[in-house]
Motif scaffolding. Structure first.
Motif, mmCIF file in Angstrom:
data_model
loop_
_atom_site.group_PDB
_atom_site.id
_atom_site.type_symbol
_atom_site.label_atom_id
_atom_site.label_comp_id
_atom_site.label_asym_id
_atom_site.label_seq_id
_atom_site.Cartn_x
_atom_site.Cartn_y
_atom_site.Cartn_z
ATOM 1 N N LEU A 26 52.610 35.320 38.682
ATOM 2 C CA LEU A 26 52.523 36.776 38.737
ATOM 3 C C LEU A 26 53.938 37.325 38.622
ATOM 4 C CD1 LEU A 26 50.103 37.417 41.769
ATOM 5 C CD2 LEU A 26 49.518 37.222 39.339
ATOM 6 N N THR A 28 55.934 40.478 39.116
ATOM 7 C CA THR A 28 55.739 41.764 39.788
ATOM 8 C C THR A 28 57.036 42.550 39.794
ATOM 9 O OG1 THR A 28 56.382 41.264 42.087
ATOM 10 C CG2 THR A 28 54.188 40.498 41.372
ATOM 11 N N VAL A 53 42.739 36.623 34.981
ATOM 12 C CA VAL A 53 44.141 36.513 34.560
ATOM 13 C C VAL A 53 44.216 36.395 33.040
ATOM 14 C CG1 VAL A 53 46.182 35.009 34.594
ATOM 15 C CG2 VAL A 53 45.009 35.574 36.747
ATOM 16 N N TYR A 58 44.713 41.769 35.656
ATOM 17 C CA TYR A 58 45.673 42.120 36.702
ATOM 18 C C TYR A 58 46.952 42.760 36.164
ATOM 19 C CZ TYR A 58 42.627 39.466 39.779
ATOM 20 O OH TYR A 58 41.542 39.013 40.489
ATOM 21 N N LYS A 61 48.208 46.225 37.440
ATOM 22 C CA LYS A 61 47.567 46.589 38.709
ATOM 23 C C LYS A 61 48.608 46.690 39.817
ATOM 24 C CE LYS A 61 42.933 46.349 38.011
ATOM 25 N NZ LYS A 61 42.800 46.851 36.668
ATOM 26 N N ALA A 74 45.691 43.153 45.971
ATOM 27 C CA ALA A 74 45.594 43.746 44.636
ATOM 28 C C ALA A 74 44.213 43.454 44.064
ATOM 29 C CB ALA A 74 46.680 43.185 43.720
ATOM 30 N N GLY A 75 43.878 44.151 42.991
ATOM 31 C CA GLY A 75 42.587 43.956 42.327
ATOM 32 C C GLY A 75 41.953 45.291 42.031
ATOM 33 N N ASP A 76 40.637 45.321 41.970
ATOM 34 C CA ASP A 76 39.890 46.532 41.644
ATOM 35 C C ASP A 76 39.265 47.089 42.916
ATOM 36 O OD1 ASP A 76 38.443 48.572 40.538
ATOM 37 O OD2 ASP A 76 37.087 47.297 39.398
ATOM 38 N N THR A 113 37.181 40.894 42.398
ATOM 39 C CA THR A 113 38.495 40.817 41.756
ATOM 40 C C THR A 113 39.650 40.946 42.738
ATOM 41 O OG1 THR A 113 38.711 43.204 41.413
ATOM 42 C CG2 THR A 113 37.521 41.953 39.716
ATOM 43 N N GLU A 114 39.371 41.426 43.932
ATOM 44 C CA GLU A 114 40.439 41.703 44.886
ATOM 45 C C GLU A 114 40.913 40.416 45.554
ATOM 46 O OE1 GLU A 114 39.617 45.359 47.336
ATOM 47 O OE2 GLU A 114 37.665 44.999 46.421
ATOM 48 N N ILE A 173 51.867 44.491 39.520
ATOM 49 C CA ILE A 173 51.840 43.220 38.788
ATOM 50 C C ILE A 173 52.130 43.593 37.341
ATOM 51 C CG2 ILE A 173 50.450 41.252 38.053
ATOM 52 C CD1 ILE A 173 48.786 41.695 40.659
#
Length: 181
Positions: A26, A28, A53, A58, A61, A74-76, A113-114, A173
Motif C-alpha cells: 500500500l 499511502t 487490490v 483501494y 481511498k 479503510a474501504g467502502d 471491503t473494509e 491510499i
C-alpha cells in the motif's frame, strides 16, 4: 545417492516459491506499507482482498477511521460494493501491532471491503474478527498514523458510542498492488 541429493536440493530450491505467502504493498500519503497475507488461514478473505487490490478498488481511498492506539481503517464505508465474506478466524494470528483484519458489523459474516490495521496490540478482538495479514514493512508508518491529528467523531452503534475519528489532514491510499502471489 547423488540422485536423492539432487532431488532434495531441487525441492529445497522450490520450497520458498511453493510456500510463499501473497504480499500487497500500500503506497499511502503517510508512507508505504507491505502486508503479508495469511492465505491458508483466511482464504476467502484474502481472495476478496486481492481481487479488490487488483481491480484498483483501494486506489485513492482514504483511511476514513483513525483511532489512536487502536486502528486505521479503510474501504467502502458507505455500502457493500463487494460480496460478503464469512468470518475466518485462526488462533495462529492475533491482533498484534500491524495485524490486518476484515472490518464488519454485528453479523460475523458481514465483512466486505473494509479493512483495518492494528496500531497496537488489541487482544480483545482475537477470535472475533478475521486477521488476514500482517504488516512486514512500514511499522514506522503505523507510528506516524497513530500520531496523526484527528477530527473526533462518534457514532451510535447498538447503544454504544464508537469512535470514528478521521485523520486531519486526510490520509489516502495512493495505490495498492499485489507484489507477489
Amino acid at each position: 545417492m547423488n540422485r536423492i541429493i539432487g532431488m532434495l536440493t531441487a525441492l529445497l530450491l522450490l520450497a520458498p516459491v511453493a510456500f510463499a505467502k501473497p504480499v500487497v504493498k500500500l503506497e499511502t500519503t503517510a508512507g508505504n506499507l507491505t502486508i503479508e497475507l495469511h492465505e491458508q488461514e483466511a482464504p476467502k478473505t484474502v481472495d476478496q482482498f486481492i481481487k479488490l487490490v487488483e481491480d484498483g478498488f483501494y486506489d485513492g481511498k482514504e483511511f476514513y477511521r483513525l483511532v489512536k492506539d487502536f486502528v486505521a481503517q479503510a474501504g467502502d464505508v458507505d455500502g457493500k460494493s463487494a460480496g460478503t465474506v464469512p468470518l475466518e478466524t485462526s488462533p495462529k494470528h492475533r491482533h498484534v501491532k500491524g495485524a490486518v483484519g476484515l472490518a464488519r458489523d454485528a453479523d460475523p459474516n458481514s465483512g466486505t471491503t473494509e479493512f483495518y490495521i492494528c496500531l497496537t496490540a488489541i487482544p480483545r478482538l482475537d477470535g472475533h474478527y478475521a486477521v488476514f495479514g500482517q504488516v512486514i514493512e512500514g511499522m514506522g508508518v503505523l507510528d506516524a498514523l497513530n500520531a496523526s491529528p484527528v477530527e473526533e467523531s462518534y457514532i451510535d452503534y447498538e447503544g454504544k458510542q464508537v469512535a470514528f475519528h478521521k485523520p486531519s489532514p486526510p490520509i489516502r491510499i495512493i495505490a495498492a498492488q499485489v507484489v507477489s502471489r
